[in-house]
Design a protein around this motif. Structure first.
Motif, short mmCIF file in Angstrom:
data_model
loop_
_atom_site.label_atom_id
_atom_site.label_comp_id
_atom_site.label_asym_id
_atom_site.label_seq_id
_atom_site.Cartn_x
_atom_site.Cartn_y
_atom_site.Cartn_z
N TYR A 189 0.82 -1.21 0.00
CA TYR A 189 0.00 0.00 0.00
C TYR A 189 0.85 1.26 0.00
CZ TYR A 189 -4.45 -2.25 -0.01
OH TYR A 189 -5.56 -2.97 -0.42
N TYR A 191 1.50 1.75 -3.70
CA TYR A 191 0.33 2.33 -4.35
C TYR A 191 0.16 3.80 -3.93
CZ TYR A 191 -1.22 -2.21 -6.09
OH TYR A 191 -1.32 -3.41 -6.76
N GLY A 207 1.89 6.32 -6.10
CA GLY A 207 1.12 6.67 -7.29
C GLY A 207 -0.03 7.61 -6.96
N TRP A 208 -0.75 7.32 -5.87
CA TRP A 208 -1.87 8.20 -5.47
C TRP A 208 -1.35 9.61 -5.21
CZ3 TRP A 208 -3.58 4.51 -0.96
CH2 TRP A 208 -4.05 3.32 -1.51
N THR A 223 3.05 6.63 -12.70
CA THR A 223 1.96 5.97 -11.97
C THR A 223 1.72 4.56 -12.51
OG1 THR A 223 0.40 7.09 -13.44
CG2 THR A 223 0.81 8.09 -11.31
N THR A 224 1.88 4.39 -13.83
CA THR A 224 1.74 3.04 -14.39
C THR A 224 2.87 2.14 -13.92
OG1 THR A 224 0.67 3.96 -16.37
CG2 THR A 224 1.55 1.73 -16.54
N PHE A 256 2.20 1.02 -10.47
CA PHE A 256 1.12 0.02 -10.45
C PHE A 256 1.64 -1.35 -10.90
CE2 PHE A 256 -2.01 -2.38 -12.92
CZ PHE A 256 -2.96 -2.62 -11.94
N GLY A 310 3.72 -2.80 -8.15
CA GLY A 310 2.83 -3.14 -7.04
C GLY A 310 1.98 -4.36 -7.34
N ARG A 311 1.55 -4.47 -8.60
CA ARG A 311 0.71 -5.62 -8.98
C ARG A 311 1.50 -6.93 -8.88
NH1 ARG A 311 -2.23 -8.83 -9.07
NH2 ARG A 311 -4.08 -9.34 -10.32
N GLU A 335 1.94 -7.70 -5.26
CA GLU A 335 0.68 -8.15 -4.66
C GLU A 335 0.50 -9.66 -4.81
OE1 GLU A 335 -2.64 -5.98 -6.11
OE2 GLU A 335 -4.00 -6.65 -4.53
#
Length: 306
Positions: free
Chosen positions: A224, A227, A230-231, A283-284, A287, A290-291, A294
């Motif tokens: 998190y 992520y 990116g947020w 941001t991509t 992600f 992070g993906r 995850e």
């Protein structure tokens, strides 16, 4: 996992174990081709954030490009300005390179601050339960109820925005999501035998929380936090686009705001694309990494994809 006493040798062994696990996790993440691409983008972004202002051929604000005695307004990419110029004769490439640093600061520190605050709130809430949990979760609910953009705009209307103040505002509003997820994980972990065993052997709450429970939810916390980077970048760029960014620095969000205000957003593509592509790529990249991470934290995802 069994409990462990906190002596020097045990701490060193624990540190080596965690570093080894982190290395294995990174190697596993980088087996994913999409994650490799995302990691490369993040590294490039970090490089630009550190060295971008030194690589800029012109000062992004002070230098005005001239040609034949007149200002180079809205010049398309060419020899003197590789990415063209703005309506004020500023070099777009220089603004792009210099704008990476404030974007990096807001994204990195906003994301890490969000991750740390959310982790501590979730850990404390989930571990203690009862009134502590009730208070912290009602506080989290209140944060969910408050709309981010309107509240951030109200706050920044009464002060002079700076990169660090914007970062602090982002942390104040974005910690809620990691807090909720960490709390749920902690409530599961604290019921396991090794945690109860540590408490039975006289371990205090602080030691039990940080040495027995926290290591078992760190993966979710890191996920998190990634992520949240990116947020933070998107939120910081949105504030800058609305005119609430740091007026003393050039950021990618502020570049988009300036091209919008100039009325050239539909024609000066060379002024729009660099900051837009920069924000989208970073941001991509976050992600994608992070993906892949995850899938380690949540092995059910691997099973679903197989």
């Amino acid at each position: 996992m069994s409990g462990y006493s906190f002596d020097t040798e045990t701490a060193k062994e624990r540190l080596r174990s965690e570093l080894g696990r982190a290395g294995r996790t990174l190697r596993f993440v980088l087996q994913d081709n999409a994650a490799k691409a995302g990691f490369a983008v993040i590294v490039a972004f970090g490089f630009l954030g550190v060295f971008g202002p030194y690589l800029a051929p012109y000062h992004p604000i002070e230098d005005t490009l001239q040609q034949g005695g007149s200002m180079m307004r809205l010049q398309s990419p060419g020899g003197k300005a590789l990415l063209g110029t703005t309506s004020f004769g500023k070099d777009v490439l220089s603004q792009f390179l210099a704008g990476a640093r404030p974007t990096l600061i807001v994204g990195l520190f906003g994301g890490v601050g969000t991750g740390i605050l959310g982790f501590l709130v979730g850990l404390t809430s989930g571990y203690f339960g009862g009134r502590v949990d009730e208070f912290l979760m009602r506080l989290t609910d209140l944060t969910f109820a408050l709309p981010f953009l309107p509240m951030a705009l109200v706050i920044l209307s009464f002060v002079t925005p700076s990169v660090w103040l914007i970062t602090a505002v982002l942390v104040v509003f974005l910690w809620k999501m990691p807090a909720r997820v960490i709390r749920s994980e902690v409530m599961t972990v604290k019921e396991r035998t090794f945690v109860k065993s540590a408490r039975a052997r006289g371990a205090g709450h602080t030691r039990t929380m940080f040495l027995h429970v926290a290591p078992n939810v760190l993966g979710i916390g890191f996920l998190y936090t990634a992520y949240a980077v990116g947020w933070s970048i998107v939120a910081g760029a949105s504030l800058a686009f609305l005119g609430f960014g740091d007026p003393t620095t050039t950021s990618w969000g502020r570049m988009l705001q300036q091209v919008f205000r100039s009325g050239a957003i539909r024609t000066a593509w060379w002024w729009v694309l660099p900051p837009a592509v920069g924000i989208g790529a970073v941001t991509t990249g976050v992600f994608l990494v992070g993906r892949a991470f995850e899938e380690i934290v949540n092995p059910d995802l691997q099973t679903e994809q197989e």
